[in-house]
Motif scaffolding. Structure first.
Motif, PDB file in Angstrom:
ATOM      1  N   ARG A  19       0.470  -0.902   0.054  1.00 45.31           N
ATOM      2  CA  ARG A  19      -0.185   0.039  -0.372  1.00 45.31           C
ATOM      3  C   ARG A  19       1.054   1.040  -0.073  1.00 45.31           C
ATOM      4  NH1 ARG A  19      -4.415   1.065   4.037  1.00 45.31           N
ATOM      5  NH2 ARG A  19      -3.133   1.926   5.217  1.00 45.31           N
ATOM      6  N   LYS A  20       0.130   2.077  -0.955  1.00 43.29           N
ATOM      7  CA  LYS A  20       1.333   3.390  -1.148  1.00 43.29           C
ATOM      8  C   LYS A  20       0.894   4.430   0.558  1.00 43.29           C
ATOM      9  CE  LYS A  20       2.552   7.027  -4.459  1.00 43.29           C
ATOM     10  NZ  LYS A  20       2.171   7.682  -5.290  1.00 43.29           N
ATOM     11  N   LYS A  21       1.553   5.087   0.998  1.00 48.81           N
ATOM     12  CA  LYS A  21       1.855   5.744   2.268  1.00 48.81           C
ATOM     13  C   LYS A  21       1.201   7.108   1.354  1.00 48.81           C
ATOM     14  CE  LYS A  21       5.289   4.260   5.064  1.00 48.81           C
ATOM     15  NZ  LYS A  21       5.897   4.632   5.705  1.00 48.81           N
ATOM     16  N   LYS A  22       0.478   7.834   2.058  1.00 47.40           N
ATOM     17  CA  LYS A  22      -0.062   9.074   1.962  1.00 47.40           C
ATOM     18  C   LYS A  22       1.289  10.238   2.615  1.00 47.40           C
ATOM     19  CE  LYS A  22      -4.360  12.010   3.851  1.00 47.40           C
ATOM     20  NZ  LYS A  22      -2.943  13.267   3.813  1.00 47.40           N
ATOM     21  N   LYS A  23       0.561  11.167   0.757  1.00 47.44           N
ATOM     22  CA  LYS A  23       1.615  12.293   0.648  1.00 47.44           C
ATOM     23  C   LYS A  23       1.660  13.178   1.980  1.00 47.44           C
ATOM     24  CE  LYS A  23       3.345  13.226  -2.647  1.00 47.44           C
ATOM     25  NZ  LYS A  23       3.824  13.601  -4.032  1.00 47.44           N
ATOM     26  N   ILE A  24       2.762  13.878   2.775  1.00 46.20           N
ATOM     27  CA  ILE A  24       2.106  14.461   3.659  1.00 46.20           C
ATOM     28  C   ILE A  24       2.145  16.331   3.161  1.00 46.20           C
ATOM     29  CG2 ILE A  24       3.834  15.411   5.413  1.00 46.20           C
ATOM     30  CD1 ILE A  24       5.041  12.890   6.159  1.00 46.20           C
ATOM     31  N   LEU A  25       1.144  16.576   3.603  1.00 47.52           N
ATOM     32  CA  LEU A  25       1.094  18.056   2.285  1.00 47.52           C
ATOM     33  C   LEU A  25       1.219  19.046   3.836  1.00 47.52           C
ATOM     34  CD1 LEU A  25       0.078  19.407   0.300  1.00 47.52           C
ATOM     35  CD2 LEU A  25      -2.150  19.724   0.790  1.00 47.52           C
ATOM     36  N   ILE A  26       2.424  20.000   3.819  1.00 49.86           N
ATOM     37  CA  ILE A  26       2.642  20.895   4.379  1.00 49.86           C
ATOM     38  C   ILE A  26       2.581  22.332   3.946  1.00 49.86           C
ATOM     39  CG2 ILE A  26       4.651  22.312   6.174  1.00 49.86           C
ATOM     40  CD1 ILE A  26       5.751  19.153   5.751  1.00 49.86           C
ATOM     41  N   TRP A  27       2.460  23.650   4.270  1.00 48.65           N
ATOM     42  CA  TRP A  27       2.185  24.973   4.014  1.00 48.65           C
ATOM     43  C   TRP A  27       2.853  25.469   5.015  1.00 48.65           C
ATOM     44  CZ3 TRP A  27      -2.966  27.982   4.370  1.00 48.65           C
ATOM     45  CH2 TRP A  27      -2.488  29.806   4.187  1.00 48.65           C
ATOM     46  N   SER A  28       3.468  25.980   4.391  1.00 50.03           N
ATOM     47  CA  SER A  28       4.597  27.390   4.946  1.00 50.03           C
ATOM     48  C   SER A  28       4.114  29.037   4.503  1.00 50.03           C
ATOM     49  CB  SER A  28       6.462  27.487   4.665  1.00 50.03           C
ATOM     50  OG  SER A  28       7.192  28.324   5.405  1.00 50.03           O
ATOM     51  N   ALA A  29       3.281  29.395   5.014  1.00 51.24           N
ATOM     52  CA  ALA A  29       2.301  30.454   5.005  1.00 51.24           C
ATOM     53  C   ALA A  29       3.178  31.942   5.695  1.00 51.24           C
ATOM     54  CB  ALA A  29       1.143  30.729   5.807  1.00 51.24           C
ATOM     55  N   GLY A  30       4.002  32.675   4.749  1.00 54.20           N
ATOM     56  CA  GLY A  30       4.934  33.974   5.205  1.00 54.20           C
ATOM     57  C   GLY A  30       6.281  33.439   4.906  1.00 54.20           C
ATOM     58  N   CYS A  31       6.813  32.294   4.222  1.00 51.69           N
ATOM     59  CA  CYS A  31       7.665  32.050   3.659  1.00 51.69           C
ATOM     60  C   CYS A  31       8.960  32.853   3.775  1.00 51.69           C
ATOM     61  CB  CYS A  31       7.650  30.735   2.685  1.00 51.69           C
ATOM     62  SG  CYS A  31       7.880  31.647   0.831  1.00 51.69           S
ATOM     63  N   ALA A  32       8.752  33.741   3.010  1.00 52.29           N
ATOM     64  CA  ALA A  32       9.369  35.203   2.829  1.00 52.29           C
ATOM     65  C   ALA A  32      11.164  34.792   1.928  1.00 52.29           C
ATOM     66  CB  ALA A  32       9.948  35.332   4.226  1.00 52.29           C
ATOM     67  N   MET A  33      12.255  34.255   1.947  1.00 52.11           N
ATOM     68  CA  MET A  33      12.856  34.126   1.341  1.00 52.11           C
ATOM     69  C   MET A  33      13.302  32.022   1.191  1.00 52.11           C
ATOM     70  SD  MET A  33      14.142  36.915  -0.266  1.00 52.11           S
ATOM     71  CE  MET A  33      16.474  35.958  -0.164  1.00 52.11           C
ATOM     72  N   GLY A  34      12.325  31.270   1.239  1.00 47.64           N
ATOM     73  CA  GLY A  34      12.143  30.469   2.019  1.00 47.64           C
ATOM     74  C   GLY A  34      13.276  29.340   2.807  1.00 47.64           C
ATOM     75  N   GLU A  35      13.582  29.782   3.474  1.00 49.31           N
ATOM     76  CA  GLU A  35      14.399  29.726   4.610  1.00 49.31           C
ATOM     77  C   GLU A  35      13.618  28.637   5.266  1.00 49.31           C
ATOM     78  OE1 GLU A  35      14.519  32.581   4.432  1.00 49.31           O
ATOM     79  OE2 GLU A  35      16.472  33.650   5.125  1.00 49.31           O
ATOM     80  N   GLU A  36      12.311  28.216   5.364  1.00 47.38           N
ATOM     81  CA  GLU A  36      11.654  27.396   6.415  1.00 47.38           C
ATOM     82  C   GLU A  36      11.407  26.603   6.024  1.00 47.38           C
ATOM     83  OE1 GLU A  36       8.139  28.476   9.314  1.00 47.38           O
ATOM     84  OE2 GLU A  36       7.676  28.646   7.159  1.00 47.38           O
ATOM     85  N   PRO A  37      11.208  26.542   4.067  1.00 41.94           N
ATOM     86  CA  PRO A  37      10.101  25.665   4.207  1.00 41.94           C
ATOM     87  C   PRO A  37      11.826  24.214   3.129  1.00 41.94           C
ATOM     88  CG  PRO A  37       9.996  27.498   2.371  1.00 41.94           C
ATOM     89  CD  PRO A  37      10.487  27.748   4.140  1.00 41.94           C
ATOM     90  N   TYR A  38      12.498  25.402   3.177  1.00 44.10           N
ATOM     91  CA  TYR A  38      14.556  24.469   2.424  1.00 44.10           C
ATOM     92  C   TYR A  38      14.266  23.693   3.614  1.00 44.10           C
ATOM     93  CZ  TYR A  38      14.508  26.242  -1.874  1.00 44.10           C
ATOM     94  OH  TYR A  38      13.953  26.491  -3.184  1.00 44.10           O
ATOM     95  N   SER A  39      14.397  24.172   5.081  1.00 42.49           N
ATOM     96  CA  SER A  39      15.164  23.465   6.213  1.00 42.49           C
ATOM     97  C   SER A  39      14.281  22.430   6.752  1.00 42.49           C
ATOM     98  CB  SER A  39      14.942  24.528   7.656  1.00 42.49           C
ATOM     99  OG  SER A  39      15.470  25.843   7.024  1.00 42.49           O
ATOM    100  N   LEU A  40      12.403  22.118   6.133  1.00 44.90           N
ATOM    101  CA  LEU A  40      11.535  21.421   6.700  1.00 44.90           C
ATOM    102  C   LEU A  40      11.777  20.347   6.127  1.00 44.90           C
ATOM    103  CD1 LEU A  40       7.835  23.678   7.390  1.00 44.90           C
ATOM    104  CD2 LEU A  40       9.340  21.695   8.917  1.00 44.90           C
ATOM    105  N   ALA A  41      12.480  20.369   4.280  1.00 40.68           N
ATOM    106  CA  ALA A  41      12.958  19.455   3.393  1.00 40.68           C
ATOM    107  C   ALA A  41      13.747  18.543   3.980  1.00 40.68           C
ATOM    108  CB  ALA A  41      12.979  20.050   1.708  1.00 40.68           C
ATOM    109  N   ILE A  42      14.851  19.585   3.910  1.00 39.39           N
ATOM    110  CA  ILE A  42      15.934  19.539   5.530  1.00 39.39           C
ATOM    111  C   ILE A  42      16.245  17.902   6.220  1.00 39.39           C
ATOM    112  CG2 ILE A  42      18.192  19.099   6.520  1.00 39.39           C
ATOM    113  CD1 ILE A  42      18.363  22.083   4.344  1.00 39.39           C
ATOM    114  N   LEU A  43      14.454  19.099   7.176  1.00 38.33           N
ATOM    115  CA  LEU A  43      14.591  17.578   8.331  1.00 38.33           C
ATOM    116  C   LEU A  43      13.845  15.927   7.618  1.00 38.33           C
ATOM    117  CD1 LEU A  43      13.341  20.908  10.792  1.00 38.33           C
ATOM    118  CD2 LEU A  43      15.443  18.874  11.529  1.00 38.33           C
ATOM    119  N   LEU A  44      12.553  16.670   7.228  1.00 43.58           N
ATOM    120  CA  LEU A  44      12.162  15.528   6.354  1.00 43.58           C
ATOM    121  C   LEU A  44      13.290  14.095   6.083  1.00 43.58           C
ATOM    122  CD1 LEU A  44       8.815  17.007   5.182  1.00 43.58           C
ATOM    123  CD2 LEU A  44       9.259  15.559   6.909  1.00 43.58           C
ATOM    124  N   ARG A  45      14.009  15.109   4.669  1.00 39.05           N
ATOM    125  CA  ARG A  45      14.720  14.177   4.344  1.00 39.05           C
ATOM    126  C   ARG A  45      16.348  13.210   5.079  1.00 39.05           C
ATOM    127  NH1 ARG A  45      17.456  14.037  -0.992  1.00 39.05           N
ATOM    128  NH2 ARG A  45      15.913  14.643  -1.230  1.00 39.05           N
TER     129      ARG A  45
END
Length: 167
Positions: free
Chosen positions: A1-27
């Motif tokens: 069975r395929k795992k459901k995709k985790i969906l995250i919203w970084s609202a007010g992300c500015a220069m992208g540090e937060e979403p990229y940090s999340l991507a690193i943590l998830l990796r």
């Protein structure tokens, strides 16, 4: 069975540090089935965030192992790996308007709401609430508080860290 995709919203992300940090943590946790929607009102900021290029000053608090593992040096700047960028979608978005999508597992809206008057804050919190799936998490900035009108819609998971769960 395929795992459901985790969906995250970084609202007010500015220069992208937060979403990229999340991507690193998830990796780092070997979680690869996710999508991060990163939004900001400023289209110029979004353009720079998509590039994922940062000065070395941005990395003063980042462990060197992450810098070496997830960025490559271009002159005196650092660019995030393309592999991490593929799961992050940057969009121009006004928080007072409707949410970009619904069904988010996690919404981060840190240090953004404080800049709006109470009437607009209520619209924003309503949109954040609508964007989350039941049981989804909302993370606010440490100076931000959930308006009284929304206390029955969320429960605090960690009051100090401003982490809430949608009821």
């Amino acid at each position: 069975r395929k795992k459901k995709k985790i969906l995250i919203w970084s609202a007010g992300c500015a220069m992208g540090e937060e979403p990229y940090s999340l991507a690193i943590l998830l990796r780092e946790e070997n979680i690869n089935n996710y999508k991060i929607i990163a939004t900001d009102f400023d289209s110029e900021v979004i353009k720079k965030a998509k590039e994922g290029v940062y000065t070395k000053e941005k990395f003063e608090e980042i462990p060197v192992k992450f810098l070496k593992k997830y960025f490559f040096k271009i002159n005196e700047k650092y660019k995030i790996m393309e592999e991490l960028k593929k799961n992050v979608i940057f969009m121009n978005h006004n928080l007072i308007d409707t949410p970009p999508y619904k069904g988010f597992d996690l919404v981060l809206c840190r240090n953004v709401v404080i800049y709006f008057i109470k009437e607009k804050q209520k619209k924003i919190f309503n949109n954040l609430y609508q964007s989350l799936k039941e049981g989804g998490y909302l993370v606010l900035g440490k100076t931000e508080f959930l308006p009284y009108d929304f206390m029955d819609r969320f429960e605090y998971v960690d009051r100090f860290e401003r982490i809430l769960r949608k009821k």
